[in-house]
Design a protein around this motif. Sequence first.
Motif, PDB file in Angstrom:
ATOM      1  N   UNK A 249     -86.361  76.503  58.074  1.00 22.85           N
ATOM      2  CA  UNK A 249     -87.391  75.834  57.275  1.00 22.85           C
ATOM      3  C   UNK A 249     -87.710  76.678  56.049  1.00 22.85           C
ATOM      4  N   UNK A 250     -88.021  75.999  54.929  1.00 23.17           N
ATOM      5  CA  UNK A 250     -88.371  76.722  53.705  1.00 23.17           C
ATOM      6  C   UNK A 250     -89.381  75.901  52.913  1.00 23.17           C
ATOM      7  N   UNK A 251     -90.209  76.570  52.115  1.00 20.66           N
ATOM      8  CA  UNK A 251     -91.220  75.872  51.307  1.00 20.66           C
ATOM      9  C   UNK A 251     -90.675  75.500  49.928  1.00 20.66           C
ATOM     10  N   UNK A 252     -90.243  74.259  49.698  1.00 17.58           N
ATOM     11  CA  UNK A 252     -89.656  73.889  48.400  1.00 17.58           C
ATOM     12  C   UNK A 252     -90.661  73.938  47.253  1.00 17.58           C
ATOM     13  N   UNK A 253     -91.951  73.785  47.547  1.00 16.49           N
ATOM     14  CA  UNK A 253     -92.957  73.776  46.479  1.00 16.49           C
ATOM     15  C   UNK A 253     -93.134  75.140  45.839  1.00 16.49           C
ATOM     16  N   UNK A 254     -92.687  76.199  46.512  1.00 14.59           N
ATOM     17  CA  UNK A 254     -92.838  77.551  45.981  1.00 14.59           C
ATOM     18  C   UNK A 254     -91.585  78.044  45.269  1.00 14.59           C
ATOM     19  N   UNK A 255     -90.555  77.229  45.223  1.00 13.14           N
ATOM     20  CA  UNK A 255     -89.305  77.618  44.594  1.00 13.14           C
ATOM     21  C   UNK A 255     -89.062  76.776  43.349  1.00 13.14           C
ATOM     22  N   UNK A 256     -88.178  77.239  42.507  1.00  8.97           N
ATOM     23  CA  UNK A 256     -87.816  76.459  41.324  1.00  8.97           C
ATOM     24  C   UNK A 256     -87.062  75.208  41.762  1.00  8.97           C
ATOM     25  N   UNK A 257     -87.170  74.115  41.019  1.00  3.82           N
ATOM     26  CA  UNK A 257     -86.488  72.875  41.411  1.00  3.82           C
ATOM     27  C   UNK A 257     -84.982  73.039  41.596  1.00  3.82           C
ATOM     28  N   UNK A 258     -84.340  73.793  40.705  1.00  2.00           N
ATOM     29  CA  UNK A 258     -82.886  73.970  40.812  1.00  2.00           C
ATOM     30  C   UNK A 258     -82.513  74.776  42.056  1.00  2.00           C
ATOM     31  N   UNK A 259     -83.301  75.810  42.342  1.00  2.00           N
ATOM     32  CA  UNK A 259     -83.048  76.633  43.527  1.00  2.00           C
ATOM     33  C   UNK A 259     -83.251  75.814  44.795  1.00  2.00           C
ATOM     34  N   UNK A 260     -84.307  75.018  44.821  1.00  2.00           N
ATOM     35  CA  UNK A 260     -84.583  74.182  45.982  1.00  2.00           C
ATOM     36  C   UNK A 260     -83.465  73.169  46.216  1.00  2.00           C
ATOM     37  N   UNK A 261     -82.942  72.574  45.149  1.00  2.00           N
ATOM     38  CA  UNK A 261     -81.866  71.607  45.281  1.00  2.00           C
ATOM     39  C   UNK A 261     -80.603  72.247  45.841  1.00  2.00           C
ATOM     40  N   UNK A 262     -80.335  73.475  45.455  1.00  2.00           N
ATOM     41  CA  UNK A 262     -79.154  74.157  45.971  1.00  2.00           C
ATOM     42  C   UNK A 262     -79.265  74.406  47.469  1.00  2.00           C
ATOM     43  N   UNK A 263     -80.455  74.804  47.909  1.00  3.15           N
ATOM     44  CA  UNK A 263     -80.664  75.017  49.335  1.00  3.15           C
ATOM     45  C   UNK A 263     -80.509  73.708  50.107  1.00  3.15           C
ATOM     46  N   UNK A 264     -81.027  72.630  49.559  1.00  2.00           N
ATOM     47  CA  UNK A 264     -80.916  71.340  50.226  1.00  2.00           C
ATOM     48  C   UNK A 264     -79.462  70.884  50.311  1.00  2.00           C
ATOM     49  N   UNK A 265     -78.709  71.160  49.282  1.00  2.00           N
ATOM     50  CA  UNK A 265     -77.310  70.736  49.240  1.00  2.00           C
ATOM     51  C   UNK A 265     -76.485  71.436  50.318  1.00  2.00           C
ATOM     52  N   UNK A 266     -76.856  72.644  50.709  1.00  2.00           N
ATOM     53  CA  UNK A 266     -76.093  73.398  51.700  1.00  2.00           C
ATOM     54  C   UNK A 266     -76.369  72.962  53.132  1.00  2.00           C
ATOM     55  N   UNK A 267     -77.368  72.130  53.338  1.00  2.25           N
ATOM     56  CA  UNK A 267     -77.740  71.714  54.685  1.00  2.25           C
ATOM     57  C   UNK A 267     -76.773  70.665  55.216  1.00  2.25           C
ATOM     58  N   UNK A 268     -76.490  70.712  56.511  1.00  3.25           N
ATOM     59  CA  UNK A 268     -75.747  69.650  57.170  1.00  3.25           C
ATOM     60  C   UNK A 268     -76.686  68.502  57.534  1.00  3.25           C
ATOM     61  N   UNK A 269     -77.835  68.858  58.098  1.00  2.00           N
ATOM     62  CA  UNK A 269     -78.903  67.900  58.371  1.00  2.00           C
ATOM     63  C   UNK A 269     -80.129  68.334  57.596  1.00  2.00           C
ATOM     64  N   UNK A 270     -80.677  67.439  56.791  1.00  2.00           N
ATOM     65  CA  UNK A 270     -81.818  67.768  55.938  1.00  2.00           C
ATOM     66  C   UNK A 270     -83.001  66.883  56.304  1.00  2.00           C
ATOM     67  N   UNK A 271     -84.100  67.528  56.680  1.00  2.00           N
ATOM     68  CA  UNK A 271     -85.333  66.838  57.048  1.00  2.00           C
ATOM     69  C   UNK A 271     -86.485  67.363  56.202  1.00  2.00           C
ATOM     70  N   UNK A 272     -87.533  66.577  56.094  1.00  2.00           N
ATOM     71  CA  UNK A 272     -88.755  67.028  55.435  1.00  2.00           C
ATOM     72  C   UNK A 272     -89.948  66.449  56.176  1.00  2.00           C
ATOM     73  N   UNK A 273     -91.042  67.190  56.180  1.00  2.00           N
ATOM     74  CA  UNK A 273     -92.276  66.749  56.838  1.00  2.00           C
ATOM     75  C   UNK A 273     -93.423  66.870  55.841  1.00  2.00           C
ATOM     76  N   UNK A 274     -94.399  65.983  55.979  1.00  2.00           N
ATOM     77  CA  UNK A 274     -95.590  66.085  55.160  1.00  2.00           C
ATOM     78  C   UNK A 274     -96.768  65.513  55.925  1.00  2.00           C
ATOM     79  N   UNK A 275     -97.941  66.022  55.606  1.00  2.00           N
ATOM     80  CA  UNK A 275     -99.151  65.641  56.306  1.00  2.00           C
ATOM     81  C   UNK A 275     -99.664  64.290  55.829  1.00  2.00           C
ATOM     82  N   UNK A 276    -100.468  63.662  56.662  1.00  2.00           N
ATOM     83  CA  UNK A 276    -101.126  62.403  56.323  1.00  2.00           C
ATOM     84  C   UNK A 276    -102.523  62.707  55.791  1.00  2.00           C
TER      85      UNK A 276
END
Length: 363
Positions: A249-276
């Motif tokens: 797990x990693x916090x995408x909001x604390x990273x640069x958009x390009x860096x976050x996209x690279x991390x997401x691209x390397x995932x085999x399974x990509x999930x995200x969670x957010x509060x209601x």
Amino acid sequence: MATPKTRASSFSRNVPSTAAPQMPGVKSGPNGTLFLSSGISDLDKILGGGFPLGSLVVVMEDPEAPHHMLLLRNFMSQGLVLNQPLLYASPAKDPRGFLGTLPSPVSSKDDKPLDRDSEQEKGLRIAWQYKKYFGENQPNSNGQRDNKFEFCNEFDLRKPLQRQFLSGQRVECMSTQDSPDLAALHDRCATFLKQFFRTDGNISGAGRIAIQSFCAPQCTYFDKEWHVLSFIRSLRSMIRSSNAVVILSFPPSLLSPSFSKRLQHMADTLLSVRAIPDEDKDLAKLLTGYQDMIGLLSVHKVARINTQVPIILEAATFSIKLQKRKFLVLECLNQAPVDGSSGTSYATSGSCSVSSKGGSLDF
């Protein structure tokens, strides 16, 4: 269970048919894919069987709430209950303290969620004289075969995991706070994965690695993008040749958009969670069962091992609920109003979208 047939297709790897492995926590799927359970039966069904062995699962955290911890806790508890070795890495100074928050499996049938029992009752009712044609050793929804093992347990989030599962040398913990270039974490993962090196023979065991809040600000490697990407590439290469699953797990909001996209691209399974939000009147009018939701889970990518055929999900976004305030369930989002009832569990036939490329909320 019938032996899977060899499939010859330009879009599918030709893998010889093999029998399902007779060991706790491992299930055989299409094209010879072997799965480990996520610890959440609804999530296993959504992903087509669970997390494939040799895959990297990435969870994008919500900055407003630690809902990603629900996924990590169930994943870790499921492995410990099945006596599968676990490596847990966290930016906390004392990662072992987190083990005390892991949920305990439900022991009696009376304590299990009502939906699970009702799903079995709603299944096809076959006359007893025809049961012999279907075989008595068919696995049930939890992956049992002749009651020899369970693939996925139900966990009570209010009860801590028994100490007997935490004792011994099968649980390793380390802190990533003082690892400037991730060399220590890399060596620890490499040593851990060596014991699950993949061979052509039978599987002797499976392992799990859980890395919490990767790239958190308190880590000294927080702003070293090259070191982080190099570590992920190496970790993905190691996991490919082993009988293990890594969830990160990693916090995408604390990273640069390009860096976050690279991390997401390397995932085999990509999930995200957010509060209601507590009081979102527009969302409350839009969805049934809004008052029971604690968050949303989105599936952005599903791992496909031994095949190039993409999976088409019934929906891309699911609601996270706590049934009886202790059982974690995922449900398809239902548009309100219909009859004022809440949504149905993913295991049942709920009405949801057939498209996986919608917005944040899909119907």
